[in-house]
Scaffold this motif. Sequence first.
Motif, short mmCIF file in Angstrom:
data_model
loop_
_atom_site.label_atom_id
_atom_site.label_comp_id
_atom_site.label_asym_id
_atom_site.label_seq_id
_atom_site.Cartn_x
_atom_site.Cartn_y
_atom_site.Cartn_z
N ASN A 146 0.83 -1.20 0.00
CA ASN A 146 0.00 0.00 0.00
C ASN A 146 0.87 1.26 0.00
OD1 ASN A 146 -2.35 1.46 0.01
ND2 ASN A 146 -2.64 1.32 2.21
N TYR A 147 1.75 1.39 -0.99
CA TYR A 147 2.68 2.51 -1.05
C TYR A 147 2.13 3.70 -1.85
CZ TYR A 147 3.78 0.56 -5.63
OH TYR A 147 3.69 0.07 -6.91
N ALA A 148 1.06 3.47 -2.59
CA ALA A 148 0.44 4.52 -3.41
C ALA A 148 -1.04 4.17 -3.54
CB ALA A 148 1.10 4.58 -4.78
N PRO A 149 -1.85 5.12 -3.98
CA PRO A 149 -3.27 4.79 -4.19
C PRO A 149 -3.42 3.63 -5.18
CG PRO A 149 -2.91 7.16 -4.33
CD PRO A 149 -1.56 6.52 -4.26
N LEU A 150 -4.43 2.82 -4.96
CA LEU A 150 -4.66 1.65 -5.80
C LEU A 150 -4.72 2.02 -7.28
CD1 LEU A 150 -5.17 -1.37 -6.06
CD2 LEU A 150 -7.61 -0.91 -5.71
N GLU A 151 -5.37 3.09 -7.62
CA GLU A 151 -5.49 3.51 -9.03
C GLU A 151 -4.11 3.71 -9.66
OE1 GLU A 151 -7.22 7.26 -11.51
OE2 GLU A 151 -8.46 6.52 -9.86
N SER A 152 -3.22 4.33 -8.94
CA SER A 152 -1.86 4.56 -9.44
C SER A 152 -1.13 3.23 -9.60
CB SER A 152 -1.11 5.46 -8.47
OG SER A 152 0.23 5.56 -8.81
N ARG A 153 -1.27 2.35 -8.62
CA ARG A 153 -0.60 1.06 -8.69
C ARG A 153 -1.16 0.22 -9.84
NH1 ARG A 153 -1.62 -1.74 -3.71
NH2 ARG A 153 -3.18 -0.20 -3.23
N LEU A 154 -2.46 0.32 -10.10
CA LEU A 154 -3.06 -0.42 -11.20
C LEU A 154 -2.59 0.10 -12.56
CD1 LEU A 154 -6.71 -1.02 -9.93
CD2 LEU A 154 -4.85 -2.70 -10.14
N ARG A 155 -2.33 1.41 -12.66
CA ARG A 155 -1.77 1.95 -13.90
C ARG A 155 -0.37 1.36 -14.14
NH1 ARG A 155 -4.59 6.63 -12.62
NH2 ARG A 155 -2.88 7.53 -11.45
N SER A 156 0.42 1.28 -13.09
CA SER A 156 1.75 0.66 -13.22
C SER A 156 1.62 -0.80 -13.60
CB SER A 156 2.52 0.78 -11.90
OG SER A 156 2.80 2.12 -11.61
N PHE A 157 0.68 -1.48 -12.98
CA PHE A 157 0.43 -2.89 -13.26
C PHE A 157 0.07 -3.07 -14.74
CE2 PHE A 157 -1.91 -6.87 -13.17
CZ PHE A 157 -1.30 -7.60 -12.16
N ALA A 158 -0.84 -2.23 -15.23
CA ALA A 158 -1.26 -2.31 -16.64
C ALA A 158 -0.09 -2.03 -17.58
CB ALA A 158 -2.40 -1.33 -16.89
N GLY A 159 0.76 -1.09 -17.23
CA GLY A 159 1.93 -0.79 -18.06
C GLY A 159 2.86 -1.99 -18.17
N ARG A 160 3.05 -2.67 -17.06
CA ARG A 160 3.91 -3.87 -17.06
C ARG A 160 3.29 -4.99 -17.89
NH1 ARG A 160 7.85 -4.27 -13.45
NH2 ARG A 160 7.64 -6.53 -13.25
N LEU A 161 1.98 -5.09 -17.86
CA LEU A 161 1.30 -6.16 -18.60
C LEU A 161 1.58 -6.11 -20.09
CD1 LEU A 161 -2.25 -6.37 -16.93
CD2 LEU A 161 -0.46 -8.14 -16.93
N GLN A 162 1.90 -4.95 -20.61
CA GLN A 162 2.14 -4.80 -22.04
C GLN A 162 3.26 -5.71 -22.54
OE1 GLN A 162 0.05 -2.84 -23.94
NE2 GLN A 162 -1.02 -2.66 -21.99
#
Length: 183
Positions: A146-162
């Motif tokens: 929980n180091y950042a808001p979930l929305e921000s972490r999900l954007r990072s997650f989606a970027g990695r998924l590419q």
Amino acid sequence: MRKLLFCVVAAAALAACNNGSSHHRNNGSDSALNNAFSSYEQRFIEALWQQNPDWATNVGYHKYDSVLIVPDSAAAQAQLAFSKQQLDSLKSFDLATLNDANKIDYQLIQDYLQSVQWAMYEFKSKEWYPSSFNVSNTFAFILNENYAPLESRLRSFAGRLQNIPAWYEAAAKQRQVSDRSED
């Protein structure tokens, strides 16, 4: 063990970069040279995190959370080029003229860079250790910490998924190379 060594080196290097004025104490050494080395350290650490975004994420530096490096030959060559370039940069500093703190940092950086080369040329874990192709660790960290808001972490997650398809393609190719070398 390797991950522990990396964390120790990173922690020491970060501590050195963050020590600010204590790094610039002149104990008979040229302070301009020590200031230049401290600037080099800061550039090195940033480049290190850019080159190793999973490691950066796991030690709490989240600038590169959305980056997933595909473990292919291009990434291996980039890692080797990084270590060679940084070792060359280190040679521009005369170890004997640095203050004690910078001497330690110099040697930690040098040891880390040499270990990268040793791991690539000698240890070769990608050839025999299938867990080195486990892509899930940093994804789990991004979701569970929980180091950042979930929305921000999900954007990072989606970027990695590419890069997931390319990741598994590289893993499959490495497995084929390993299978051929066992024959």
